[in-house]
Design a protein around this motif. Structure first.
Motif, PDB file in Angstrom:
ATOM      1  N   GLY A 107       0.790  -1.226   0.000  1.00 49.95           N
ATOM      2  CA  GLY A 107       0.000   0.000   0.000  1.00 49.95           C
ATOM      3  C   GLY A 107       0.818   1.270   0.000  1.00 49.95           C
ATOM      4  N   LEU A 108       0.091   2.369  -0.134  1.00 45.94           N
ATOM      5  CA  LEU A 108       0.656   3.712  -0.050  1.00 45.94           C
ATOM      6  C   LEU A 108       0.141   4.312   1.249  1.00 45.94           C
ATOM      7  CD1 LEU A 108       2.403   5.598  -1.875  1.00 45.94           C
ATOM      8  CD2 LEU A 108       0.263   6.642  -2.629  1.00 45.94           C
ATOM      9  N   LEU A 109       1.058   4.618   2.159  1.00 46.48           N
ATOM     10  CA  LEU A 109       0.717   5.076   3.502  1.00 46.48           C
ATOM     11  C   LEU A 109       0.963   6.570   3.608  1.00 46.48           C
ATOM     12  CD1 LEU A 109      -0.115   3.949   6.368  1.00 46.48           C
ATOM     13  CD2 LEU A 109       2.329   3.947   6.901  1.00 46.48           C
ATOM     14  N   GLU A 110      -0.073   7.306   3.976  1.00 46.60           N
ATOM     15  CA  GLU A 110       0.065   8.751   4.166  1.00 46.60           C
ATOM     16  C   GLU A 110       0.336   9.031   5.638  1.00 46.60           C
ATOM     17  OE1 GLU A 110      -2.149  12.036   1.878  1.00 46.60           O
ATOM     18  OE2 GLU A 110      -3.278  11.833   3.735  1.00 46.60           O
ATOM     19  N   LEU A 111       1.409   9.774   5.913  1.00 44.43           N
ATOM     20  CA  LEU A 111       1.865   9.971   7.288  1.00 44.43           C
ATOM     21  C   LEU A 111       1.136  11.140   7.953  1.00 44.43           C
ATOM     22  CD1 LEU A 111       5.688   9.265   6.969  1.00 44.43           C
ATOM     23  CD2 LEU A 111       3.800   7.690   7.437  1.00 44.43           C
ATOM     24  N   THR A 112      -0.188  10.972   8.053  1.00 41.78           N
ATOM     25  CA  THR A 112      -0.999  11.884   8.848  1.00 41.78           C
ATOM     26  C   THR A 112      -0.932  11.409  10.300  1.00 41.78           C
ATOM     27  OG1 THR A 112      -2.881  10.519   8.212  1.00 41.78           O
ATOM     28  CG2 THR A 112      -2.544  12.553   6.985  1.00 41.78           C
ATOM     29  N   LEU A 140      -4.391   0.534  -1.577  1.00 42.19           N
ATOM     30  CA  LEU A 140      -4.004  -0.839  -1.263  1.00 42.19           C
ATOM     31  C   LEU A 140      -4.196  -1.713  -2.488  1.00 42.19           C
ATOM     32  CD1 LEU A 140      -5.809  -1.315   2.195  1.00 42.19           C
ATOM     33  CD2 LEU A 140      -3.336  -1.179   1.861  1.00 42.19           C
ATOM     34  N   ILE A 141      -3.246  -2.604  -2.754  1.00 42.13           N
ATOM     35  CA  ILE A 141      -3.374  -3.611  -3.811  1.00 42.13           C
ATOM     36  C   ILE A 141      -3.035  -4.959  -3.194  1.00 42.13           C
ATOM     37  CG2 ILE A 141      -2.517  -4.460  -6.038  1.00 42.13           C
ATOM     38  CD1 ILE A 141      -1.845  -1.601  -6.791  1.00 42.13           C
ATOM     39  N   SER A 142      -3.908  -5.942  -3.402  1.00 41.20           N
ATOM     40  CA  SER A 142      -3.701  -7.267  -2.827  1.00 41.20           C
ATOM     41  C   SER A 142      -2.500  -7.957  -3.467  1.00 41.20           C
ATOM     42  CB  SER A 142      -4.953  -8.123  -3.027  1.00 41.20           C
ATOM     43  OG  SER A 142      -4.696  -9.473  -2.714  1.00 41.20           O
ATOM     44  N   TYR A 143      -1.627  -8.533  -2.627  1.00 51.40           N
ATOM     45  CA  TYR A 143      -0.521  -9.334  -3.157  1.00 51.40           C
ATOM     46  C   TYR A 143      -1.057 -10.569  -3.889  1.00 51.40           C
ATOM     47  CZ  TYR A 143       3.133  -6.860  -0.522  1.00 51.40           C
ATOM     48  OH  TYR A 143       4.013  -5.915  -0.052  1.00 51.40           O
ATOM     49  N   SER A 157       3.630  13.300   3.928  1.00 47.53           N
ATOM     50  CA  SER A 157       4.472  12.342   3.214  1.00 47.53           C
ATOM     51  C   SER A 157       3.655  11.112   2.842  1.00 47.53           C
ATOM     52  CB  SER A 157       5.660  11.927   4.083  1.00 47.53           C
ATOM     53  OG  SER A 157       6.492  13.026   4.352  1.00 47.53           O
ATOM     54  N   LYS A 158       3.983  10.514   1.705  1.00 45.18           N
ATOM     55  CA  LYS A 158       3.343   9.280   1.259  1.00 45.18           C
ATOM     56  C   LYS A 158       4.454   8.260   1.006  1.00 45.18           C
ATOM     57  CE  LYS A 158      -0.531  11.662  -0.988  1.00 45.18           C
ATOM     58  NZ  LYS A 158      -0.085  13.025  -0.734  1.00 45.18           N
ATOM     59  N   ILE A 159       4.450   7.186   1.786  1.00 44.20           N
ATOM     60  CA  ILE A 159       5.509   6.186   1.697  1.00 44.20           C
ATOM     61  C   ILE A 159       4.915   4.812   1.389  1.00 44.20           C
ATOM     62  CG2 ILE A 159       6.931   7.498   3.325  1.00 44.20           C
ATOM     63  CD1 ILE A 159       6.245   5.331   5.417  1.00 44.20           C
ATOM     64  N   LEU A 160       5.787   3.883   1.053  1.00 43.68           N
ATOM     65  CA  LEU A 160       5.370   2.525   0.722  1.00 43.68           C
ATOM     66  C   LEU A 160       5.349   1.677   1.991  1.00 43.68           C
ATOM     67  CD1 LEU A 160       7.690   2.160  -2.398  1.00 43.68           C
ATOM     68  CD2 LEU A 160       5.259   2.746  -2.406  1.00 43.68           C
ATOM     69  N   ALA A 161       4.290   0.901   2.153  1.00 40.36           N
ATOM     70  CA  ALA A 161       4.175   0.041   3.332  1.00 40.36           C
ATOM     71  C   ALA A 161       3.393  -1.211   2.958  1.00 40.36           C
ATOM     72  CB  ALA A 161       3.475   0.785   4.469  1.00 40.36           C
ATOM     73  N   SER A 162       3.499  -2.235   3.790  1.00 38.96           N
ATOM     74  CA  SER A 162       2.800  -3.500   3.566  1.00 38.96           C
ATOM     75  C   SER A 162       1.922  -3.824   4.761  1.00 38.96           C
ATOM     76  CB  SER A 162       3.801  -4.641   3.351  1.00 38.96           C
ATOM     77  OG  SER A 162       4.552  -4.441   2.179  1.00 38.96           O
ATOM     78  N   PHE A 163       0.882  -4.601   4.491  1.00 37.59           N
ATOM     79  CA  PHE A 163      -0.029  -5.050   5.540  1.00 37.59           C
ATOM     80  C   PHE A 163      -0.061  -6.572   5.550  1.00 37.59           C
ATOM     81  CE2 PHE A 163      -4.279  -6.319   7.027  1.00 37.59           C
ATOM     82  CZ  PHE A 163      -4.303  -5.694   8.262  1.00 37.59           C
ATOM     83  N   LYS A 164       0.185  -7.139   6.727  1.00 37.88           N
ATOM     84  CA  LYS A 164       0.193  -8.597   6.877  1.00 37.88           C
ATOM     85  C   LYS A 164      -0.844  -8.975   7.921  1.00 37.88           C
ATOM     86  CE  LYS A 164       5.130  -7.940   6.378  1.00 37.88           C
ATOM     87  NZ  LYS A 164       5.180  -8.269   4.953  1.00 37.88           N
ATOM     88  N   GLU A 165      -1.390 -10.192   7.813  1.00 39.17           N
ATOM     89  CA  GLU A 165      -2.266 -10.633   8.880  1.00 39.17           C
ATOM     90  C   GLU A 165      -1.752 -11.941   9.473  1.00 39.17           C
ATOM     91  OE1 GLU A 165      -6.220 -10.822   7.293  1.00 39.17           O
ATOM     92  OE2 GLU A 165      -5.918 -12.822   6.461  1.00 39.17           O
TER      93      GLU A 165
END
Length: 560
Positions: free
Chosen positions: A429-434, A442-445, A471-479
């Motif tokens: 995903g693309l994470l905005e640092l608010t 978000l795009i599913s792997y 800022s907008k940075i790259l991040a991943s989401f895992k469960e």
């Protein structure tokens, strides 16, 4: 996202649905219908906070209404809905299509993009004339006195709507890039599923440098955007007849229709179903982009009366041959390509030794010193979000280039799995640092053949070094299963102290930075090693971005 944050997002959603100022009693009633037991007093407390943030404004005694800032917050704050919304949006467009191909009356689905000169119109004519479009029917709307021209073209979703009106359910599956050789469609090289993505699939592949439409027209070899849907096998013959009739009135672009249960263009087709591939409605616009002409591309924006469109050219010649039905190797999705790498991760968290997965991106050797300085400055400015580890690697064939290896976030899944914890990479995903940070895309792997972070970089969607808003940075989401949470937290804390980028360890039923884990799981948000490459790219240095490339011993890596 906390429970309080979740409630405020729901309040904004309620206000956004109202056309007039709304009082706390109605909001409390609506919240109750949504499962939130909040009284009027609690609603007023939350509304006061929303007022202070500028998301709502009081309209005398009539109540509150949402502001434009509030609508922006709502759009970002509902990204966990947005990953399902894209598919729902296309279903809605399909349903609203009521075009009658016999009378040639009714509504169709259109894309409206903006071009800025007459030369771009000529490019559109050439591509449409080659048959690499859904239809020659367009609408040109000149905006004001300048050279801005809104161009509306027919979207392939129109054909899905026509089929549904004839009793044939059409299910959008993928948007992607299709390889053409000697004017013969061969196979898809990249795909993104319409489900579980906040970014329209063809929009993801509309970046400069990904297509070669002019090459297809001129030499018969290249890459074009296309999409893929399924219909029931029993409807095949009727669908073929309808598509034939549509072509006669100027609605076409159908590339291939599979036999029932037969794979086609590298995509598996389930038993009892038929696959249909249609050229992407954005293909003419991508051709304008290939010529470095300014353009603002939008996808499946709206429903439009067919009568508002007219042919841009009457001379359309189909440049593609019929698809030969020999079976191509199935295109592997990202996770199926990487699970074997994940399993080979053997990093020992106590000894700080062992193999991790790396991304290896390439730059010109002359840019190496500048690139390392950018990486170091980016890390020093934000050590919480940027991974400091890297390794220089020789290019396999070009001495003038050098590779920079960084730690891929899938290494963390491998480390957890190696310690007996099932970690499932869910989204890039693309994470905005608010405050708090929020995923805005978000795009599913599991539904993509390309690493989502590479897509965001190709579309210049990051803002890692640019001082333009948050800022907008790259991040991943895992469960991860909740049963293993305590041990997971222990390991993740150690990894975070070592320098791996662990942003958030969620709780069950909690939105972790706006991404949602399934029931009985919790979410973990981690940083991407490609953030360093994004910083270099933002500074104007050419980077050949590669993701999930190879295993590297962690102990051999350098630190910024």
């Amino acid at each position: 996202m906390s429970e309080s944050e979740h409630r405020m997002i729901e309040i904004l959603r309620i206000l956004n649905e109202q056309d007039k100022p709304t009082g706390s009693k109605l909001i409390a009633d609506e919240l109750k219908n949504k499962g939130f037991n909040l009284g009027e007093r609690a609603v007023r407390y939350h509304m006061q906070i929303l007022d202070e943030k500028g998301y709502t404004e009081r309209m005398g005694y009539s109540g509150r209404q949402i502001t434009n800032l509030g609508r922006e917050k709502l759009e970002k704050g509902l990204i966990y809905d947005q990953v399902d919304f894209i598919y729902s949006k296309f279903e809605e467009m399909i349903y609203l299509t009521d075009f009658n191909y016999i009378t040639q009356e009714g509504n169709v689905v259109v894309n409206t993009s903006t071009i800025y000169n007459e030369e771009s119109i000529n490019i559109l004519k050439d591509i449409i004339g080659s048959g690499l479009s859904v239809s020659p029917y367009v609408n040109l709307n000149r905006v004001g006195s300048n050279d801005e021209i809104e161009v509306t073209t027919l979207c392939g979703t129109t054909i899905d709507g026509i089929l549904l009106n004839e009793g044939i359910p059409s299910q959008p599956q993928y948007g992607g890039l299709l390889k053409i050789e000697d004017s013969q469609p061969i196979k898809f090289t990249e795909l993104i599923s319409y489900k579980k993505t906040s970014l329209t699939p063809l929009d993801a592949f509309s970046s400069s440098g990904l297509t070669s439409i002019h090459d297809v027209v001129n030499s018969g070899n290249g890459i074009i955007p296309a999409n893929f849907r399924l219909i029931p096998g029993i409807g095949r013959q009727k669908a073929v007849e309808i598509i034939s009739k549509l072509e006669k009135i100027g609605i076409g672009g159908v590339i291939a229709i599979s036999e029932e249960g037969k794979d086609i263009l590298g995509i598996p087709v389930p038993d009892g179903m038929v696959g249909i591939s249609i050229v992407g409605g954005i293909t003419p616009f991508c051709a304008v982009q290939e010529e470095n002409q300014p353009i603002d591309i939008k996808i499946a924006e709206e429903i439009r009366d067919f009568k508002t469109l007219s042919p841009l050219t009457s001379n359309v010649k189909h440049s593609l041959k019929e698809v030969e039905h020999d079976i191509q190797p199935k295109i592997p999705f990202l996770l199926s390509k990487t699970w074997n790498l994940i399993q080979q991760v053997n990093f020992d968290v106590e000894k700080r030794k062992g193999d991790i997965i790396s991304n290896v991106s390439y730059i010109n050797r002359d840019d190496l010193d500048s690139s390392l300085e950018i990486m170091e400055e980016t890390y020093n400015n934000n050590p919480k979000y940027i991974n400091p580890y890297y390794k220089l690697i020789d290019h396999p064939t070009d001495e003038d280039k050098v590779g920079i290896a960084t730690i891929c976030s899938l290494s963390i899944d491998g480390i957890l799995i190696d310690n007996g914890i099932m970690s499932n990479p869910k989204y890039g995903g693309l994470l905005e640092l608010t405050e708090p940070p929020l995923f805005i895309d978000l795009i599913s792997y599991n539904g993509s053949t390309e690493d989502p972070h590479k897509i965001f970089l190709a579309k210049n969607m990051t803002s890692i070094t640019r001082n333009i808003g948050p800022s907008k940075i790259l991040a991943s989401f895992k469960e991860i299963p909740y049963i293993s949470r305590d041990y997971s937290v222990y390991l993740l804390d150690i990894l975070n102290n070592i320098g791996f980028s662990i942003y958030k360890i969620g709780k069950p039923r909690e939105l972790a930075y706006n991404a949602k884990a399934d029931n009985y799981n919790f979410g973990v948000v981690t940083g991407s090693g490609l953030n360093s490459m994004g910083a270099i790219k933002e500074k104007g240095i050419d980077v050949e971005v590669k993701a999930i490339e190879k295993l590297l011993p962690f102990e051999n890596m350098d630190r910024l």
